[in-house]
Design a protein around this motif. Structure first.
Motif, PDB file in Angstrom:
ATOM      1  N   ALA A  79     -19.307  38.105 -71.022  1.00  0.00           N
ATOM      2  CA  ALA A  79     -19.212  39.088 -69.937  1.00  0.00           C
ATOM      3  C   ALA A  79     -19.258  38.335 -68.616  1.00  0.00           C
ATOM      4  N   GLY A  80     -18.466  38.804 -67.641  1.00  0.00           N
ATOM      5  CA  GLY A  80     -18.459  38.091 -66.378  1.00  0.00           C
ATOM      6  C   GLY A  80     -17.665  38.792 -65.304  1.00  0.00           C
ATOM      7  N   LEU A  81     -17.371  38.046 -64.258  1.00  0.00           N
ATOM      8  CA  LEU A  81     -16.618  38.551 -63.107  1.00  0.00           C
ATOM      9  C   LEU A  81     -15.511  37.570 -62.755  1.00  0.00           C
ATOM     10  N   MET A  82     -14.360  38.124 -62.348  1.00  0.00           N
ATOM     11  CA  MET A  82     -13.281  37.316 -61.790  1.00  0.00           C
ATOM     12  C   MET A  82     -13.119  37.682 -60.320  1.00  0.00           C
ATOM     13  N   PHE A  83     -12.889  36.661 -59.498  1.00  0.00           N
ATOM     14  CA  PHE A  83     -12.732  36.860 -58.061  1.00  0.00           C
ATOM     15  C   PHE A  83     -11.340  36.382 -57.650  1.00  0.00           C
ATOM     16  N   GLN A  84     -10.567  37.294 -57.069  1.00  0.00           N
ATOM     17  CA  GLN A  84      -9.205  36.964 -56.665  1.00  0.00           C
ATOM     18  C   GLN A  84      -9.205  36.005 -55.473  1.00  0.00           C
ATOM     19  N   LEU A  85      -8.291  35.038 -55.503  1.00  0.00           N
ATOM     20  CA  LEU A  85      -8.173  34.064 -54.427  1.00  0.00           C
ATOM     21  C   LEU A  85      -6.958  34.285 -53.537  1.00  0.00           C
ATOM     22  N   ASP A  86      -6.008  35.112 -53.977  1.00  0.00           N
ATOM     23  CA  ASP A  86      -4.738  35.233 -53.267  1.00  0.00           C
ATOM     24  C   ASP A  86      -4.883  35.825 -51.872  1.00  0.00           C
ATOM     25  N   TRP A  87      -5.925  36.632 -51.649  1.00  0.00           N
ATOM     26  CA  TRP A  87      -6.082  37.247 -50.328  1.00  0.00           C
ATOM     27  C   TRP A  87      -6.284  36.185 -49.241  1.00  0.00           C
ATOM     28  N   LEU A  88      -6.818  35.007 -49.635  1.00  0.00           N
ATOM     29  CA  LEU A  88      -6.985  33.945 -48.650  1.00  0.00           C
ATOM     30  C   LEU A  88      -5.635  33.473 -48.121  1.00  0.00           C
TER      31      LEU A  88
END
Length: 269
Positions: A196-205
C-alpha cells in the motif's frame, strides 16, 4: 545448484527483463500514439490527419480505457526468520540488523474506469549483502519474481497529483550464499504479498514552466504521467517455509519480511 550456475541464471533473467521492458515500452508507445492520431486516406489521394482526442483536456477526461506502466525502484528487505542454507545461523547472525536493498523493475497493464484503475503488474527484484559468520566473510544474494493486482485511485482529481494505491500478489524468492570455501542456493515456493502506498505526480512541475509541455509529451511519446511512489509492503513466508521456532526442521528458505519501505519512479503511457 552451484553458485556460479545461479549467478548465470540471474544475469540471463536480468538481460531478458531489460529486453522485455524495451519491447514493452515501444509497444505501449505505438498503441497510445495509435489512439491519439488517426489517418484517413481517400480514393482521390487526399490524406486527412485526425486527432480524435482533445489534448488540452485534463487527465481524467483525456485518458482512454487502457494504459501501460513501467517502473524502477528499490525497497528495504529484511527477512528476520531466514535461516542460513549453509549452517545453523539466522539472518541477523550473518549480516546483523542490516536490511537488503532490493532493486526492482515493474511492467504492467492498467484498465481505467471512473473510480480509478485496476492493473496487472509483473516485477523482478535483485539485491545482495555481505556479512560474516565466525569471522568468515559471507555473501547473500536474493532475487524475487512476482505478479500482482493493483488498484489505484487515480481519478480522484482532474490530474493525478496524489494517487493512493493498494496491491496484492504472489511472489517467489531465490537465495544463494557463498564464502571462500562453499556455496549453496535454494528457491522458495510461491507465497503472498501485500503493498500500500502513494504516488505523487511530477508532470505539474514541467507544466508550470511550459504550457505546451503536456501536448508535446503526449504527441511525441504517448507519456501520460510520471510518478514518484513510496510504499509499505509485507512478504509472507511460503507454506513450506522453515519454522523459526523449530530450526531442526527442513523446508523452503523462510523469506518472511514486514515493514518494508520502498521508493520508485513510474511512468504511465
Amino acid at each position: 545448484m552451484s553458485s556460479k550456475i545461479f549467478i548465470q541464471i540471474q544475469r540471463q533473467f536480468v538481460l531478458s527483463t531489460l529486453f522485455a521492458a524495451t519491447l514493452f515500452t515501444s509497444t505501449a508507445q505505438a498503441l497510445v500514439m495509435g489512439a491519439l492520431d488517426t489517418t484517413t486516406a481517400y480514393p482521390e489521394g487526399n490524406v486527412i490527419l485526425e486527432r480524435p482526442r482533445d489534448l488540452s483536456k485534463n487527465y481524467r477526461e483525456r485518458r482512454g480505457p487502457h494504459g501501460f506502466i513501467f517502473g524502477l525502484g528499490a525497497e528495504r528487505f529484511y527477512p528476520t526468520s531466514y535461516r542460513s542454507i549453509l549452517e545453523d545461523a539466522y539472518f541477523d547472525d550473518i549480516v546483523g540488523s542490516t536490511r537488503v536493498n532490493l532493486y526492482n523493475v515493474t511492467i504492467g497493464y492498467k484498465y481505467n474506469f471512473s473510480a480509478g484503475s485496476i492493473g496487472l503488474m509483473g516485477n523482478y527484484a535483485y539485491g545482495s549483502i555481505e556479512g560474516a559468520v565466525a569471522n568468515v566473510d559471507r555473501k547473500v544474494t536474493i532475487s524475487r519474481v512476482g505478479i500482482g493486482v493493483n488498484y489505484a485511485m487515480d481519478a480522484l482529481f482532474d490530474e493525478p497529483w496524489i494517487v493512493p494505491f493498494i496491491q496484492g500478489g504472489v511472489h517467489q524468492f531465490s537465495v544463494s550464499e557463498a564464502d571462500a570455501a562453499q556455496s549453496a542456493s535454494a528457491t522458495a515456493s510461491m507465497a503472498m504479498n501485500y503493498r500500500a502506498g502513494l504516488m505523487f505526480q511530477l508532470d505539474w512541475l514541467e507544466n508550470m514552466f511550459d504550457d505546451s509541455a503536456r501536448a508535446q509529451r503526449l504527441t511525441s511519446s504517448g507519456l501520460q504521467n510520471t510518478f514518484i511512489e513510496i510504499y509499505f509492503s509485507e512478504h509472507l513466508a511460503s507454506s513450506r517455509a522453515i519454522d523459526p521456532a523449530d530450526p531442526s526442521n527442513e523446508g523452503d528458505p523462510n523469506m518472511y519480511s514486514t515493514g518494508e519501505i520502498g521508493l520508485g519512479l513510474k511512468v504511465e503511457f
